[in-house]
Write a protein that holds these residues in place. Structure first.
Motif, short mmCIF file in Angstrom:
data_model
loop_
_atom_site.label_atom_id
_atom_site.label_comp_id
_atom_site.label_asym_id
_atom_site.label_seq_id
_atom_site.Cartn_x
_atom_site.Cartn_y
_atom_site.Cartn_z
N UNK A 189 0.84 -1.18 0.00
CA UNK A 189 0.00 0.00 0.00
C UNK A 189 0.89 1.24 0.00
N UNK A 190 0.52 2.21 -0.82
CA UNK A 190 1.19 3.51 -0.87
C UNK A 190 0.20 4.53 -0.33
N UNK A 191 0.63 5.28 0.67
CA UNK A 191 -0.19 6.34 1.24
C UNK A 191 0.35 7.66 0.74
N UNK A 192 -0.49 8.40 0.04
CA UNK A 192 -0.10 9.68 -0.54
C UNK A 192 -0.88 10.78 0.18
N UNK A 193 -0.14 11.79 0.64
CA UNK A 193 -0.83 12.86 1.37
C UNK A 193 -0.36 14.24 0.91
N UNK A 194 -1.29 15.17 1.02
CA UNK A 194 -1.05 16.57 0.73
C UNK A 194 -1.52 17.39 1.93
N UNK A 195 -0.80 18.44 2.22
CA UNK A 195 -1.27 19.45 3.17
C UNK A 195 -1.26 20.76 2.42
N UNK A 196 -2.28 21.59 2.64
CA UNK A 196 -2.36 22.82 1.86
C UNK A 196 -3.12 23.92 2.58
N UNK A 197 -2.95 25.12 2.05
CA UNK A 197 -3.69 26.29 2.49
C UNK A 197 -4.22 26.98 1.24
N UNK A 198 -5.45 27.42 1.32
CA UNK A 198 -6.05 28.14 0.20
C UNK A 198 -5.49 29.56 0.11
N UNK A 199 -5.55 30.11 -1.09
CA UNK A 199 -5.20 31.51 -1.30
C UNK A 199 -6.21 32.39 -0.57
N UNK A 200 -5.78 33.55 -0.15
CA UNK A 200 -6.66 34.47 0.58
C UNK A 200 -7.88 34.85 -0.23
#
Length: 133
Positions: A1-12
């Protein structure tokens, strides 16, 4: 199993309505056939890190990852998602696959996607802050 993750913040300038649309598009991508499980929601880590949301998918193996990367649903969503990211960190991914070359193989798949879809690569370059962890 490959676990792919992203963390992000939206533009203002991204409205609440646009945020909801982006999250819906991401949930749609997390539900494609090549994904074993997925979730999209609030980032619960340190607020000082500057991330507000996260995306995580479990993908069975390298073949499924390649299918996921080129899935029409994924390719359709990215141009509507990417313009709303202010900050994005990709990974760190993890896997229970013992192949010592797995990380390099994943990066090779990513490079192939960049070569196949130059417009996607240009869109990614518009995100003010991108980091691969």
């Amino acid at each position: 199993m490959i676990i792919h993750q992203l963390r992000f913040r939206f533009r203002n300038e991204t409205t609440e309505e646009q945020k909801a649309e982006v999250l819906a598009l991401m949930r749609r991508t997390a539900a494609v056939d090549s994904v074993s499980f997925g979730t999209v929601g609030r980032h619960l880590g340190d607020p000082e890190a500057g991330y507000t949301h996260a995306y995580c998918v479990g993908i069975a193996d390298l073949a499924a990852l390649e299918e996921y990367m080129h899935d029409p649903v994924h390719l359709d969503g990215d141009p509507r998602i990417i313009p709303h990211f202010e900050r994005l960190v990709i990974g760190p991914d993890l896997s229970d696959d013992p192949d010592p070359e797995l990380g390099a193989k994943i990066m090779a798949l990513h490079q192939r996607k960049v070569e196949m879809y130059p417009e996607w690569a240009r869109q990614m370059e518009t995100i003010p802050e991108v980091r691969i962890a």
